[in-house]
Design a protein around this motif. Structure first.
Motif, PDB file in Angstrom:
ATOM      1  N   UNK A 176       0.806  -1.216   0.000  1.00  0.00           N
ATOM      2  CA  UNK A 176       0.000   0.000   0.000  1.00  0.00           C
ATOM      3  C   UNK A 176       0.836   1.262   0.000  1.00  0.00           C
ATOM      4  N   UNK A 177       1.877   1.321   0.826  1.00  0.00           N
ATOM      5  CA  UNK A 177       2.702   2.527   0.889  1.00  0.00           C
ATOM      6  C   UNK A 177       3.456   2.750  -0.416  1.00  0.00           C
ATOM      7  N   UNK A 178       3.921   1.677  -1.050  1.00  0.00           N
ATOM      8  CA  UNK A 178       4.620   1.807  -2.334  1.00  0.00           C
ATOM      9  C   UNK A 178       3.667   2.325  -3.414  1.00  0.00           C
ATOM     10  N   UNK A 179       2.490   1.728  -3.512  1.00  0.00           N
ATOM     11  CA  UNK A 179       1.537   2.141  -4.534  1.00  0.00           C
ATOM     12  C   UNK A 179       1.039   3.570  -4.289  1.00  0.00           C
ATOM     13  N   UNK A 180       0.855   3.936  -3.017  1.00  0.00           N
ATOM     14  CA  UNK A 180       0.398   5.291  -2.706  1.00  0.00           C
ATOM     15  C   UNK A 180       1.470   6.329  -3.039  1.00  0.00           C
ATOM     16  N   UNK A 181       2.740   5.975  -2.832  1.00  0.00           N
ATOM     17  CA  UNK A 181       3.823   6.890  -3.204  1.00  0.00           C
ATOM     18  C   UNK A 181       3.823   7.135  -4.711  1.00  0.00           C
ATOM     19  N   UNK A 182       3.687   6.068  -5.492  1.00  0.00           N
ATOM     20  CA  UNK A 182       3.663   6.210  -6.950  1.00  0.00           C
ATOM     21  C   UNK A 182       2.412   6.949  -7.407  1.00  0.00           C
ATOM     22  N   UNK A 183       1.275   6.681  -6.742  1.00  0.00           N
ATOM     23  CA  UNK A 183       0.031   7.367  -7.088  1.00  0.00           C
ATOM     24  C   UNK A 183       0.145   8.865  -6.801  1.00  0.00           C
ATOM     25  N   UNK A 184       0.777   9.214  -5.683  1.00  0.00           N
ATOM     26  CA  UNK A 184       0.968  10.629  -5.350  1.00  0.00           C
ATOM     27  C   UNK A 184       1.843  11.316  -6.386  1.00  0.00           C
ATOM     28  N   UNK A 185       2.880  10.620  -6.848  1.00  0.00           N
ATOM     29  CA  UNK A 185       3.753  11.167  -7.882  1.00  0.00           C
ATOM     30  C   UNK A 185       2.965  11.417  -9.173  1.00  0.00           C
ATOM     31  N   UNK A 186       2.084  10.493  -9.515  1.00  0.00           N
ATOM     32  CA  UNK A 186       1.244  10.676 -10.698  1.00  0.00           C
ATOM     33  C   UNK A 186       0.305  11.869 -10.524  1.00  0.00           C
ATOM     34  N   UNK A 187      -0.213  12.066  -9.291  1.00  0.00           N
ATOM     35  CA  UNK A 187      -1.098  13.194  -9.034  1.00  0.00           C
ATOM     36  C   UNK A 187      -0.369  14.522  -9.180  1.00  0.00           C
ATOM     37  N   UNK A 188       0.898  14.545  -8.800  1.00  0.00           N
ATOM     38  CA  UNK A 188       1.693  15.773  -8.950  1.00  0.00           C
ATOM     39  C   UNK A 188       1.785  16.157 -10.422  1.00  0.00           C
ATOM     40  N   UNK A 189       2.085  15.163 -11.264  1.00  0.00           N
ATOM     41  CA  UNK A 189       2.202  15.461 -12.691  1.00  0.00           C
ATOM     42  C   UNK A 189       0.840  15.689 -13.341  1.00  0.00           C
ATOM     43  N   UNK A 190      -0.198  15.123 -12.764  1.00  0.00           N
ATOM     44  CA  UNK A 190      -1.545  15.408 -13.270  1.00  0.00           C
ATOM     45  C   UNK A 190      -1.901  16.871 -13.041  1.00  0.00           C
ATOM     46  N   UNK A 191      -1.546  17.398 -11.868  1.00  0.00           N
ATOM     47  CA  UNK A 191      -1.803  18.810 -11.591  1.00  0.00           C
ATOM     48  C   UNK A 191      -0.929  19.710 -12.457  1.00  0.00           C
TER      49      UNK A 191
END
Length: 236
Positions: free
Chosen positions: A51-66
């Protein structure tokens, strides 16, 4: 031309960068608990690691989405990286690109870690698959009218029996979900491990279906019996 003010972007999305740091540190921390990860970790360790690994990658994707929403299209984002006045953006993307392998490679270099990631992903695939099968069974069954609750109870009993038999088989054949037998050429242990946890979920859901189905059926019988008594009293 796409001039990007990186300082304003980081300041406006500072909460995402904080979250990225937290999840990245947590993923690396859990991966470093070698004794827990490589031997027999409990469910909490598995879920926390993945969960922590996937959430870190998901957060990174959200940064580039913004960032994409701020600049415009993907093409404009690419063009912005080619502008001489956006050198800070180029350095930002280069640094972010270095985070992903530095975060993932030390973890994914262990086959056991890949086993747990695949096991969790298989769970996410199998649960809606099982739910879809059960829904189709109920949907295709003959219309029971007001005895629909009894139909649910009977279906739940059948699903419960099948699930218990499958779990018993997995318990008697632990090699089907043994992480020690997992390799990139043999993904079946991860699938077996996921199937075991999904069966536990299905068993719990089936028990609830049996309980509520029987309870509602008893209520319907009492209601029908009471209405018949009322009709008899009126006719008498």
């Amino acid at each position: 031309m796409s001039d990007v003010n990186l300082a304003d972007f980081i300041e406006a999305n500072s909460e995402l960068f904080v979250v990225l740091g937290v999840f990245s540190a947590l993923a690396i921390y859990i991966s470093n608990i070698s004794s827990a990860i490589t031997q027999s970790p409990n469910v909490g360790v598995r879920v926390g690691f993945v969960g922590s690994l996937l959430l870190a990658l998901l957060t990174l994707l959200q940064i580039y989405r913004r960032l994409l929403n701020r600049i415009g299209s993907i093409r404009e984002v690419i063009e912005a990286h080619a502008e001489a006045n956006n050198i800070d953006l180029v350095l930002f993307t280069t640094s972010m690109s270095a985070i992903v392998p530095s975060l993932a490679l030390p973890i994914l270099s262990r086959e056991t870690a890949i086993y747990y990631i695949l096991e969790i992903l298989f769970v996410f695939v199998l649960i809606p698959l099982f739910a879809g099968v059960i829904y189709n069974i109920i949907d295709r069954a003959p219309d029971a009218g007001r005895w629909f609750s009894a139909e649910i109870a009977i279906t739940s009993v059948g699903v419960l029996w099948i699930s218990l038999k499958l779990r018993e088989y997995l318990n008697n054949h632990p090699d089907f979900s043994d992480p020690a037998l997992f390799s990139l050429n043999n993904l079946f242990p991860a699938l077996g491990g996921a199937l075991y946890w999904v069966l536990n979920f299905v068993i719990m859901s089936s028990l609830m279906g049996v309980f509520f189905g029987i309870t509602d059926t008893i209520g319907e019988i009492q209601e029908e019996y009471g209405s018949k008594e009322s009709d008899d009293n009126e006719s008498g």
